[in-house]
Design an enzyme around this catalytic site. Structure first.
Site, PDB file in Angstrom:
ATOM      1  N   LYS A  68     -12.683 -15.437  87.155  1.00 33.39           N
ATOM      2  CA  LYS A  68     -13.209 -15.212  85.802  1.00 33.39           C
ATOM      3  C   LYS A  68     -12.496 -14.067  85.073  1.00 33.39           C
ATOM      4  CE  LYS A  68     -17.934 -16.945  86.360  1.00 33.39           C
ATOM      5  NZ  LYS A  68     -19.363 -16.648  86.146  1.00 33.39           N
ATOM      6  N   ASP A 105     -21.695 -17.217  79.898  1.00 33.89           N
ATOM      7  CA  ASP A 105     -22.737 -16.821  80.861  1.00 33.89           C
ATOM      8  C   ASP A 105     -23.915 -16.125  80.170  1.00 33.89           C
ATOM      9  OD1 ASP A 105     -21.833 -17.828  83.278  1.00 33.89           O
ATOM     10  OD2 ASP A 105     -20.642 -16.048  83.757  1.00 33.89           O
TER      11      ASP A 105
END
Ligand code: NAP
Length: 275
Positions: A68, A105
């Site tokens: 990520k 997220d």
């Protein structure tokens, strides 16, 4: 090579990922042409994979552990929220091969909280966060955006929590891990962002005795769905929200960009990924 629009989740390990089930379910539900797969990618192969995927007809990808943060260096355009978080979980490959990176997220976290605890009021009091990893960063950005007045963080490794305070400013305060239970005394929102409580992992041992029954408590660990952390909060009379919804909601913006349909997250979606 298939002509179907293709997307994938990349990470390592990847076999545990629920994303292929989720996106395949949505493709099927909306009768859309498309394909979504899981691809194991090592750190060494990350750049070459990202350059190669668009050539193979991929229009985008989700990114999971451990890539990520490192995917950011290969992105040509990065959204403000991904820049603020310092990590990306959703990529869009443009026709000319350029990579657009976003982080959904925090969006997924907030959409889940609002859907599962509709009476939750972000402005009603402080939020207490256990953990200071990648997920915590995304959640802090989302909470601050929603107007939470104070965010208290406690992490086993205190300097990581201090680094978040340095990045996110005066609204964030840090409490020592040995005193983490004290964060709960005034907290209106309580979040476990550590990996404690996961199947096969270590237990969450901080006492939840100081939880206020009015608090909304959520755990982003979703395996098991009802973690001991959530069970303890429920016993105190708190509203509890499990972490599966965050995973489902974080997939919405990517799916919409790739396949042109904003998908629903509902009971049928939950059942489909749990099958
Ligand atoms: P990460 O960056 O590796 O952070 C892990 C966090 O857990 C750190 O704060 C770490 O503390 C803490 N931790 C680990 N072992 C611990 C222990 N024995 N005692 C105390 N603290 C401990 O991971 P992440 O990406 O933030 O993910 C964290 C968890 O959230 C994972 O379980 C992941 O699967 C889950 N997650 C769920 C979603 C969802 O959609 N529901 C999304 C993202 C992540 P230290 O800093 O001291 O190591």
């Amino acid at each position: 090579m298939t002509n179907l629009p293709r997307a994938a989740v990349i990470g390592n390990p990847i076999s545990h990922s629920l994303s292929p089930k989720l996106h395949s379910y949505w493709l099927n539900r909306y009768g859309l042409d498309g394909e979504y797969t899981a691809i194991k990618v090592t750190e060494d192969a990350l750049e070459s994979t990202l350059r190669d995927l668009p050539k193979q007809g991929f229009i985008g990808a989700n990114v999971t552990i451990p890539h990520k943060v490192s995917v950011m260096q290969f992105a040509d355009q990065i959204t403000d929220r991904a820049t603020l978080i310092g990590a990306a979980n959703t990529l869009i490959f443009k026709e000319d091969g350029r990579i657009f990176a976003d982080n959904t997220d925090g969006y997924g976290f907030m959409a889940n909280l609002r859907q599962s605890a509709p009476d939750w009021d972000p402005k009603a009091g402080p939020a207490a966060i256990f953990g200071a990893g990648g997920a915590a960063r995304a959640i802090i950005v989302a909470l601050a955006d929603a107007g939470v007045p104070e965010i208290i963080i406690s992490n086993r490794t205190r300097p990581k929590a201090e680094a978040l305070r340095a990045d996110f400013g005066a609204r964030v305060t840090v409490m020592d891990w040995v005193q983490a239970d004290k964060m709960l005394e005034d907290a209106n929102t309580v979040i476990n962002t550590t990996s404690l409580g996961m199947v096969g992992g270590q237990e969450f041992k901080v006492s939840l005795d100081s939880l206020r029954p009015e608090a909304v408590v959520t755990d982003i660990v979703y395996n098991p769905l009802r973690t001991p952390f959530l069970e303890a909060a429920q016993e105190k009379g708190c509203t509890t929200v499990d972490g599966l919804g965050m995973l489902l909601h974080q997939g919405v913006p990517g799916f919409e960009r790739w396949f042109g349909q904003r998908p629903e997250v509902d009971e049928a979606t939950r059942r489909a990924v749990l099958e």
